[in-house]
Design a protein around this motif. Structure first.
Motif, PDB file in Angstrom:
ATOM      1  N   TRP A 140      36.796  34.197  38.461  1.00 15.59           N
ATOM      2  CA  TRP A 140      37.942  34.885  38.380  1.00 15.59           C
ATOM      3  C   TRP A 140      39.010  34.145  37.652  1.00 15.59           C
ATOM      4  O   TRP A 140      39.351  33.092  38.081  1.00 15.59           O
ATOM      5  N   ASN A 192      38.669  43.077  39.664  1.00 20.50           N
ATOM      6  CA  ASN A 192      38.376  42.899  40.918  1.00 20.50           C
ATOM      7  C   ASN A 192      37.084  43.381  41.301  1.00 20.50           C
ATOM      8  O   ASN A 192      36.707  44.202  42.052  1.00 20.50           O
ATOM      9  N   LEU A 193      36.076  42.771  40.713  1.00 24.51           N
ATOM     10  CA  LEU A 193      34.940  43.129  40.592  1.00 24.51           C
ATOM     11  C   LEU A 193      34.132  42.861  42.065  1.00 24.51           C
ATOM     12  O   LEU A 193      33.364  43.289  42.600  1.00 24.51           O
ATOM     13  N   GLU A 215      36.763  38.700  34.608  1.00 24.59           N
ATOM     14  CA  GLU A 215      35.999  38.292  35.859  1.00 24.59           C
ATOM     15  C   GLU A 215      34.454  38.424  35.435  1.00 24.59           C
ATOM     16  O   GLU A 215      33.902  39.306  34.471  1.00 24.59           O
TER      17      GLU A 215
END
Lengths: 646, 646
Positions: free
Chosen positions: A385, A565-566, A637
């Protein structure tokens, strides 16, 4: 023990769709680029000063030493990579350049054989007084490896003689009569001495390597003792309160059962131990190697073949401790794991070692280098991130983008020498047989019982499981071909001269096929469907998650192909994984796609941190690319282990 | 701005089932235990040398300074805790001990007013030449806080005069005319100077605090500048490449919008900023405080009120970056958060600040101390696996057991002074009104418009939501009572003199009730059912997880009550959470239990690390205990956020 040989690099020509883009980078980009760096010709990258240090030590230039104590290895690893490259692609101009460098090294060599620009320039009186941190023996080992590689590529002996004189000094200095307790803080000289023995036949070199290994971790601990010497001068403040496990000197090597400490040091040491076990027919030592290997691959290794879970001190931690977003997993450590595994496979003839070597090479080693060959990862996380990769925090070692060149530049030249020597991993052989380890398209010549054959291997592996081989032997050529059946190839079929093989003889994971001089074609087809992998539930960080693999290749999600926001993405265990080749993406790659869901923000205002809001999902398409290709586009990310509905 | 007052500690007597076990620890265990430590009377704990340093500085003893540069604060915080304790529980012997210490401090004071044993003994020429690391102003602040507390408890002025002389020196040294650019590396003196102003009325002290704040982060950066002074001498090697955000000096304070750097420094600074905003009626500055507060509690705070996500440098990182098993979340930082929140509530009269203060006090602050009062956590993780808390790795700061005393002993005395001053958090008041913030059983006397009343509050909070209050005022006593309605009390009822209040007037989260001298009883009942909390899905580490809370109390699972591998446990969102009071457990506590499942090992041999094995579960009972009570039994795993079937 019958340690199998590697086919000399000059006898093998790789022509592979997947690998050539990297192998060619070495010759076309990395070697000239690194040469410029070694000479400080580039702006915007960290100063190397490596050539200049040698010039100063040689008396050609005036000035101060600059860099880390192990700066000399930048040059040594560059020569080693060049040597491998020259073996497959002769280049007289490049060879002249190396000859000049060899001359420079010789000039920088002290009269007694000692070579180390840091100590020669800065601390001539402190030679070998701080083995814990001084890295002199580490540098020596890399020089020896470089010299051996250059000799094998060109037949020129000058560099060999230079390092022999240094090796003689080391054997004298660390003989049982003189410093009979010393051994290197960072292992590597053992590998160098063993290789030097292999080309010179001088037994004392391998014996010295064995002594270094056997002394290690005996009591009293050498590194704690040497600190008491009034000449001892600390180099790295972070080693003040020394943890002997860090350098694998906490126990004698034969009593070590778990992989501990700095990961690179560990696997370099285990590689040398394997060599010694084979050379001395030491079954006990081989069994120690097997135990350590099993500990790594069964309890301390990432799916990508990365090792070293701790960002602090780049080291092993505990069984099943495999955090994905704060690990070190140094590129060099995976290279070392491949070196160790290759030796174990050569000694035991067991394919399972090559499963791991293949995993390390296809994933972590390749991830270490950008597609343009000009930037590198030291650290290889499985989840990133960018927003929290902040300097001077716990994630300071994790980088979302590859770096052009580092102050401690071990990984870039190490990747280069590994890619340049890739041919050595493809086959093994002895008098009667050939082992096929990796499915990389190539043509090679090999002799069994003094009869030569040409081998051709053609495949689109790892994207396609079809492997076509031709064995074109001269009159009387015969022997056995052992073809590795990878652990993931649950189903496969084999055709010899067009006829399906129904009775398959498997030995140690290798399929055995008799070959003779009548031209043989072997066609194999492995099922390489994308698969969902889970980790042992003892790996706390991966519980409730799956990773996608195809053959040896680990896949990952990148933000650029999905959304931010994986970690909020979920898939079902029965989701269909579609794959397709996209020749516009990342210079052409197989992409995997599936349906999934993403936990969404609805009801949460940005400012609400905790509440009783229910969970909500949105349907999403999920796209995966090969892990080694991450961070070659827009910074964002990345994630390997994604959540699964359980 | 109308900043509400805290009721003097000597006017409040806490008699609370939940809190008394801790409050009494301070008087009975911690104060005498810490006194022994300050005097180096205990074996097996790290040497403090604090008293001895003062004796050497005073010329009473010969010897060398020992300890950190901020060692003096151990003694200062001890005196502060003692002072709060004396206010509620007079003890003439203890008071005599403090009087002796005050005499010692005075003897150690230099003629010009300077007090700091490190610089006085070791580096008398280097005073104020390294504000970045020297901690002289930090130590000064703690001495001032101690002096004020002691004066308030005993009325004795000697210590006040001592610190006044020091404060005078500081005001002179850092006047605009002399060192008009300097400010402390570690904030704290600002709070001390403001408190000193509050008891002495000397405006120059608060003005100096304001100057220190306003100078901070202006350009050029003071800490980078002072390094150029030839007298500058580094103290901590890790600060070599200084990151100005670490000490909140990256920007002028009015331009700061996110909580950055070392968490303790940050919240100490914000506390002082709030005080200054109130004293100078500075709305702009108050708005900066509100922005910073919102950033912390909305984006950078753990469920437990912990702050500081990075183990390295104990600092804030990025919005929503809240790793559970590698965070720092220093006990002192949560204490500082409570100090900041309390001030904000006093200034704004808004109950939401006290929601956070309550969260910090009940969870992280209490977790900082063992039930026996003799061991302490610095670091307060939300997930622990003892097996990977290994020295000299990325988890080296995380400890699965509390430590007896630390080299850097900031947290233990800080917890002591916080518990000893707990009374200050319960009520606020002004001329006309009383605010009830925390539901802690107590009896107190308070004056409104010069008429006195006795308040009695009785509750079994947080285990039971019933709160019984009695207001027993003298003739003519009248005013308003504001009772905080906690954010989690979704439902509640109120009875005044036995009659249910149907019309509820809520102001800024406080329920408003008129009170008069006719004896009033107020009975409230909050629903405190255990609830499942989720984090905003932007908190990557908590996606797919829930935490259990009851009232302000966070619950956790411990291995001793469950099994190992706590991250393998899952619960359903509709699982019933049963609660029961177990008076044999942890000196009596409310336990929460529910049905859940655990992912199991079936099919996985221990050595298999990755495979396609399907997921399997076993039914399990799950048991939770209050987070502050963890690590008071057998060492093992702990987890706050557990997985949820989604």
């Amino acid at each position: 023990m019958n340690k199998l040989g590697s086919i000399p690099l000059k006898d093998i020509c790789i022509q592979d769709e997947f690998w050539n883009r990297y192998v060619e980078l070495v010759r076309k980009i990395i070697i000239p680029y690194q040469w410029d760096i070694l000479n400080d010709n580039l702006e915007g990258v960290e100063t190397s000063h490596s050539i200049m240090n040698f010039k100063i030590a040689a008396g050609r230039e005036q000035g101060e030493f600059y860099g880390a104590v192990f700066q000399d290895t930048d040059l040594a690893k560059w020569i080693e990579a060049v040597a491998y490259s020259l073996a497959t692609d002769p280049d007289s101009k490049l060879e002249e350049l190396v000859d000049d460098v060899v001359e420079l090294i010789e000039e920088a060599q002290c009269l007694d054989g000692y070579i180390n620009t840091y100590f020669t320039i800065k601390e001539p009186d402190l030679r070998f007084t701080n083995l814990k941190e001084g890295h002199e023996l580490y540098c020596a080992g890399h020089l020896m490896e470089a010299a051996v590689a250059y000799y094998k590529a060109t037949g020129k002996e000058r560099f060999i003689h230079i390092v022999e004189r240094f090796a003689d000094l080391i054997c004298d200095e660390f003989s049982p009569e003189k410093n009979g307790a010393g051994y290197p803080g960072h292992q590597e000289v053992e590998i160098g001495l063993i290789k030097l023995y292999e080309v010179t036949g001088k037994k004392k070199y391998i014996e010295q390597a064995r002594l270094f290994l056997e002394r290690r971790g005996t009591s009293p601990n050498y590194f704690l003792e040497e600190e008491k010497n009034p000449k001892f001068k600390p180099i790295f403040p972070e080693f003040m309160h020394y943890d002997t496990a860090y350098s694998q000197s906490h126990k004698p090597i034969r009593e070590q059962t778990t992989a501990e400490g700095h990961a690179v040091r560990a696997v370099y040491m285990y590689s040398a131990m394997a060599d010694i076990a084979a050379a001395y027919n030491d079954k006990e030592l081989l069994s120690v190697c097997e135990t350590l290997w099993k500990n790594i691959v069964g309890k301390r290794m990432y799916l990508t073949g990365g090792i070293g879970s701790s960002g602090i001190l780049e080291r092993f931690t505990a069984n099943y401790d495999l955090p994905n977003n704060s690990n070190y997993s140094e590129t060099c450590a995976s290279i070392g794991l491949a070196l160790f595994g290759r030796r174990m496979a050569q000694i035991t003839h067991n394919a399972s070692y090559m499963d791991v070597v293949e995993r390390a090479l296809y994933n972590t080693v390749l991830a270490g280098i950008a597609m343009d060959g000009k930037s590198f990862f030291y650290v290889n996380p499985l989840e990133v991130w960018p927003g929290n990769c902040i300097k001077r925090t716990s994630k300071e070692h994790v980088k979302p983008i590859r770096q052009p060149w580092f102050g401690v530049a071990c990984c870039p030249p190490n990747v280069a020498r590994t890619l340049a020597s890739l041919g050595e991993y493809i086959y093994f052989y002895d008098e009667n047989s050939i082992w096929v380890n990796l499915f990389i398209s190539n043509q090679t010549t090999v002799k069994l019982q003094n009869r030569e054959a040409t081998l051709r291997l053609a495949t689109r592996f790892p994207y396609d499981g079809k492997v076509h081989m031709e064995v074109d032997g001269e009159e009387g050529f015969c022997g056995k071909l052992y073809i590795r059946i990878p652990e993931y190839a649950k189903e496969y079929c084999v055709f010899v001269n067009g006829l399906e093989l129904t009775q398959k003889e498997i030995t140690n994971g290798y399929l055995e096929i008799e070959i003779t001089s009548s031209k043989k074609t072997i066609d194999m087809e492995f099922t390489l469907k994308p698969r969902m992998i889970r980790a042992n539930p003892l790996v706390k960080e991966d519980i409730g998650k799956v990773a996608i693999m195809k053959g040896p290749l680990v896949y990952c999600m990148e933000e650029v192909d999905n959304e931010s926001n994986l970690p909020a993405y979920y898939i079902d265990s029965d989701t269909e994984l579609e794959e397709f080749y996209d020749d516009t993406l990342l210079k052409g790659t197989m992409v995997i796609q599936c349906d999934g869901k993403k936990m969404i923000q609805e009801e949460w205002e940005n400012e609400t941190l905790y509440s009783e809001h229910p969970v909500k999902f949105a349907e999403k398409k999920i796209k995966f690319i090969p892990y080694p290709y991450w961070a070659n586009r827009k910074t964002g990310e990345m994630i390997v282990w994604i959540k699964e509905f359980v």
